[in-house]
Design a protein around this motif. Structure first.
Motif, PDB file in Angstrom:
ATOM      1  N   ASP A 327       0.814  -1.214   0.000  1.00  0.00           N
ATOM      2  CA  ASP A 327       0.000   0.000   0.000  1.00  0.00           C
ATOM      3  C   ASP A 327       0.849   1.267   0.000  1.00  0.00           C
ATOM      4  N   LYS A 328       2.021   1.193   0.595  1.00  0.00           N
ATOM      5  CA  LYS A 328       2.795   2.407   0.868  1.00  0.00           C
ATOM      6  C   LYS A 328       3.400   3.038  -0.379  1.00  0.00           C
ATOM      7  N   GLU A 329       4.069   2.237  -1.190  1.00  0.00           N
ATOM      8  CA  GLU A 329       4.703   2.825  -2.370  1.00  0.00           C
ATOM      9  C   GLU A 329       3.676   3.471  -3.293  1.00  0.00           C
ATOM     10  N   ALA A 330       2.528   2.816  -3.451  1.00  0.00           N
ATOM     11  CA  ALA A 330       1.475   3.383  -4.297  1.00  0.00           C
ATOM     12  C   ALA A 330       0.943   4.685  -3.712  1.00  0.00           C
ATOM     13  N   LEU A 331       0.669   4.670  -2.411  1.00  0.00           N
ATOM     14  CA  LEU A 331       0.160   5.872  -1.751  1.00  0.00           C
ATOM     15  C   LEU A 331       1.186   6.999  -1.786  1.00  0.00           C
ATOM     16  N   PHE A 332       2.422   6.685  -1.413  1.00  0.00           N
ATOM     17  CA  PHE A 332       3.469   7.712  -1.369  1.00  0.00           C
ATOM     18  C   PHE A 332       3.679   8.337  -2.744  1.00  0.00           C
ATOM     19  N   ASP A 333       3.638   7.495  -3.784  1.00  0.00           N
ATOM     20  CA  ASP A 333       3.867   8.010  -5.139  1.00  0.00           C
ATOM     21  C   ASP A 333       2.741   8.940  -5.577  1.00  0.00           C
ATOM     22  N   SER A 334       1.493   8.565  -5.273  1.00  0.00           N
ATOM     23  CA  SER A 334       0.374   9.436  -5.649  1.00  0.00           C
ATOM     24  C   SER A 334       0.459  10.778  -4.930  1.00  0.00           C
ATOM     25  N   ILE A 335       0.798  10.740  -3.649  1.00  0.00           N
ATOM     26  CA  ILE A 335       0.914  11.979  -2.887  1.00  0.00           C
ATOM     27  C   ILE A 335       2.017  12.862  -3.446  1.00  0.00           C
ATOM     28  N   SER A 336       3.193  12.298  -3.675  1.00  0.00           N
ATOM     29  CA  SER A 336       4.311  13.104  -4.175  1.00  0.00           C
ATOM     30  C   SER A 336       4.045  13.601  -5.593  1.00  0.00           C
ATOM     31  N   THR A 337       3.359  12.788  -6.402  1.00  0.00           N
ATOM     32  CA  THR A 337       3.044  13.195  -7.775  1.00  0.00           C
ATOM     33  C   THR A 337       2.106  14.396  -7.786  1.00  0.00           C
ATOM     34  N   VAL A 338       1.065  14.352  -6.966  1.00  0.00           N
ATOM     35  CA  VAL A 338       0.104  15.459  -6.916  1.00  0.00           C
ATOM     36  C   VAL A 338       0.764  16.723  -6.370  1.00  0.00           C
ATOM     37  N   LYS A 339       1.533  16.580  -5.322  1.00  0.00           N
ATOM     38  CA  LYS A 339       2.192  17.753  -4.736  1.00  0.00           C
ATOM     39  C   LYS A 339       3.148  18.393  -5.741  1.00  0.00           C
ATOM     40  N   LEU A 340       3.888  17.561  -6.456  1.00  0.00           N
ATOM     41  CA  LEU A 340       4.837  18.060  -7.451  1.00  0.00           C
ATOM     42  C   LEU A 340       4.104  18.727  -8.612  1.00  0.00           C
ATOM     43  N   ALA A 341       3.026  18.091  -9.078  1.00  0.00           N
ATOM     44  CA  ALA A 341       2.268  18.658 -10.198  1.00  0.00           C
ATOM     45  C   ALA A 341       1.677  20.016  -9.829  1.00  0.00           C
ATOM     46  N   LEU A 342       1.114  20.122  -8.641  1.00  0.00           N
ATOM     47  CA  LEU A 342       0.517  21.391  -8.212  1.00  0.00           C
ATOM     48  C   LEU A 342       1.579  22.475  -8.035  1.00  0.00           C
ATOM     49  N   SER A 343       2.739  22.094  -7.526  1.00  0.00           N
ATOM     50  CA  SER A 343       3.796  23.088  -7.289  1.00  0.00           C
ATOM     51  C   SER A 343       4.256  23.728  -8.594  1.00  0.00           C
ATOM     52  N   ALA A 344       4.151  22.998  -9.701  1.00  0.00           N
ATOM     53  CA  ALA A 344       4.528  23.547 -11.005  1.00  0.00           C
ATOM     54  C   ALA A 344       3.340  24.192 -11.715  1.00  0.00           C
ATOM     55  N   MET A 345       2.169  23.595 -11.534  1.00  0.00           N
ATOM     56  CA  MET A 345       0.978  24.040 -12.266  1.00  0.00           C
ATOM     57  C   MET A 345       0.471  25.390 -11.764  1.00  0.00           C
ATOM     58  N   ILE A 346       0.494  25.592 -10.461  1.00  0.00           N
ATOM     59  CA  ILE A 346      -0.067  26.828  -9.897  1.00  0.00           C
ATOM     60  C   ILE A 346       0.635  28.068 -10.438  1.00  0.00           C
ATOM     61  N   PRO A 347       1.962  28.170 -10.346  1.00  0.00           N
ATOM     62  CA  PRO A 347       2.609  29.373 -10.888  1.00  0.00           C
ATOM     63  C   PRO A 347       2.540  29.448 -12.405  1.00  0.00           C
ATOM     64  N   MET A 348       2.449  28.299 -13.097  1.00  0.00           N
ATOM     65  CA  MET A 348       2.339  28.334 -14.552  1.00  0.00           C
ATOM     66  C   MET A 348       1.041  29.026 -14.974  1.00  0.00           C
ATOM     67  N   ILE A 349      -0.066  28.659 -14.317  1.00  0.00           N
ATOM     68  CA  ILE A 349      -1.346  29.290 -14.646  1.00  0.00           C
ATOM     69  C   ILE A 349      -1.360  30.744 -14.184  1.00  0.00           C
ATOM     70  N   ASP A 350      -0.747  31.007 -13.051  1.00  0.00           N
ATOM     71  CA  ASP A 350      -0.727  32.361 -12.503  1.00  0.00           C
ATOM     72  C   ASP A 350      -0.017  33.333 -13.440  1.00  0.00           C
ATOM     73  N   THR A 351       1.036  32.871 -14.117  1.00  0.00           N
ATOM     74  CA  THR A 351       1.829  33.748 -14.991  1.00  0.00           C
ATOM     75  C   THR A 351       1.434  33.646 -16.455  1.00  0.00           C
TER      76      THR A 351
END
Length: 464
Positions: A327-351
């Motif tokens: 359960d852990k690797e799947a969960l950890f990967d989804s969490i890190s993937t979403v956090k990483l995607a949002l960290s790039a997506m938010i400023p991209m849309i903002d600018t």
């Protein structure tokens, strides 16, 4: 890891194969739970002392020893042992090494089964709350961008064909509504996770007089799990998290696909800041929307993780089974993937800059106001299906004569239906087509402003 360090070794004669040790170990990925593991162990130790299950002196030694391990891990003074079986045994072994016999009493009244469940629940609550904060920031960016484009007309599409005029603000607010639903789903994940499993033991609880409510209060849980079998074998909350995160990625992917399309030379609806694009290794003219493409691509990882978890759990009998380590690797990967995607997506849309002239130009093509033209007749008493057929004929005439609906003469209009008058041109004006759609939830600037204000209220942002 030596055989003597394995807590379960007493039952078995002879050592396990090296290959089994490697296959069985989870320290390479569950080390990320070290804070939750130590936090949970400290709460457990305090409770053991309070209940006189162990001495208060030993309980204090354990809590202090765990705190020193936590600090050393955070500063890098202590490194994770790659040969340890898992993070739980690593911490317990390190604790015993530091404080001696007292450390061996920590696991009293506890199993790794309920310990793992506790660590995971603490981790999910923390990480989902972090992602929720990112989503709230994203909502704020979308609403702020929408406010700037209340009157920016663009074509709306169905089947990727020009359909009806909307505004860029209306389009952005559609995504803001998706993110709002994502936030609600994540709230529900936290709610489903908010039950404290420690005290369930391996599967049947314990004979020790544990105070589970006391531990739950220390760790910020709203309740304790109601059934010991379910408490150690439940991973619904992990699957709930993976599903909610898959939905987030799906919404980010849809927006990414639009951004990729909008950036193309064929559309030119938006221009990305250079900081959120890349070039080509061979074609010097290229400006590629790689951030959006990566978000779109990484969405598959979140979907795969959800499928992994569902498949893992579908055939497991009660209670704990080693399958559940997956359960852990799947969960950890989804969490890190979403956090990483949002960290790039938010400023991209903002600018991101909207090319308003190009949007307006595109909206003037494709007979985008044909529905309004039909509505013009309908409002004069013509049945809609009859009006629809009249405008269909008119569009075909326009195609043959290379004209737009605005360019067609009044005589041509009246040759198709006598109810057409001079005010038809006002009815099919694009600004009017948008402004008159002032229904709740519609694209009219006034209606979109209400959407924005409602969302800003929910975000506790100032409303103009």
């Amino acid at each position: 890891m030596t055989e003597s360090n394995k807590v379960w070794q007493g039952r078995l004669s002879g050592g396990s194969a090296k290959e089994v040790d490697v296959f069985n170990s989870s320290i390479s990925f569950d080390y990320v739970l070290f804070e939750e593991d130590i936090q949970g162990s400290q709460a457990h130790a305090r409770m053991l002392g309070k209940q006189a299950i162990i001495s208060t002196e030993d309980a204090s030694l354990i809590v202090e020893g765990l705190e020193s391990i936590l600090m050393d891990l955070k500063t890098g003074a202590l490194l994770f042992d790659p040969t340890a079986e898992d993070i739980h045994m690593f911490v317990e072994s390190e604790l015993t090494e530091r404080i001696g016999e007292a450390g061996k009493r920590l696991h009293t009244g506890r199993s790794r089964n309920d310990q793992v469940a506790l660590d995971l629940r603490l981790y999910v609550k923390k990480k989902i709350t972090e992602i929720s904060q990112q989503l709230l920031e994203f909502e704020a960016v979308l609403t702020r961008k929408a406010e700037q484009h209340l009157y920016t007309i663009m074509p709306g599409y169905t089947h990727m064909q020009i359909a009806q005029p909307v505004t860029f603000a209306h389009h952005l607010m559609a995504y803001a509504q998706m993110i709002k639903r994502d936030c609600k789903r994540l709230e529900e994940v936290v709610e489903h996770t908010d039950a404290m499993p420690l005290g369930n033991g391996a599967l049947a609880g314990t004979t020790y007089p544990l105070d589970r409510q006391y531990v739950a209060e220390q760790l910020g849980f709203g309740s304790v799990t109601a059934n010991s079998l379910d408490g150690v074998s439940d991973r619904d909350f992990v699957i709930d998290a993976a599903y909610a995160l898959s939905m987030v990625m799906m919404h980010l992917s849809r927006l990414s696909e639009e951004v990729i399309t909008w950036c193309s030379q064929e559309f030119k609806f938006v221009k990305l800041d250079d900081a959120f694009a890349t070039g080509s290794s061979i074609m010097p003219q290229k400006k590629n929307p790689d951030v959006a493409e990566l978000v779109r691509g990484k969405t598959g990882r979140a979907y795969g993780n959800l499928q992994t978890l569902l498949t893992m759990m579908k055939g497991i009998p009660l209670a704990y089974n080693k399958d559940m380590q997956e359960d852990k690797e799947a969960l950890f990967d989804s969490i890190s993937t979403v956090k990483l995607a949002l960290s790039a997506m938010i400023p991209m849309i903002d600018t991101m800059e909207a090319q308003t002239g190009r949007m307006r130009e595109a909206a003037s093509k494709g007979f985008i106001n044909a529905t309004d033209c039909a509505d013009y007749l309908t409002k004069k008493g013509v049945p809609f299906r009859e009006a629809y057929n009249v405008i269909g004929t008119l569009v075909q005439t326009c195609i043959e004569t290379d004209q737009t609906l605005e360019e067609v003469s009044l005589e041509t209009y009246q040759s198709l239906h006598e109810l057409f008058e001079e005010d038809i041109y006002e009815a099919i004006d694009l600004e009017n087509c948008v402004t008159k759609r002032n229904i709740e939830g519609g694209p009219a600037p006034e209606a979109v402003k209400k959407q924005i204000d409602q969302l800003k209220n929910s975000l506790d942002l100032p409303v103009d």
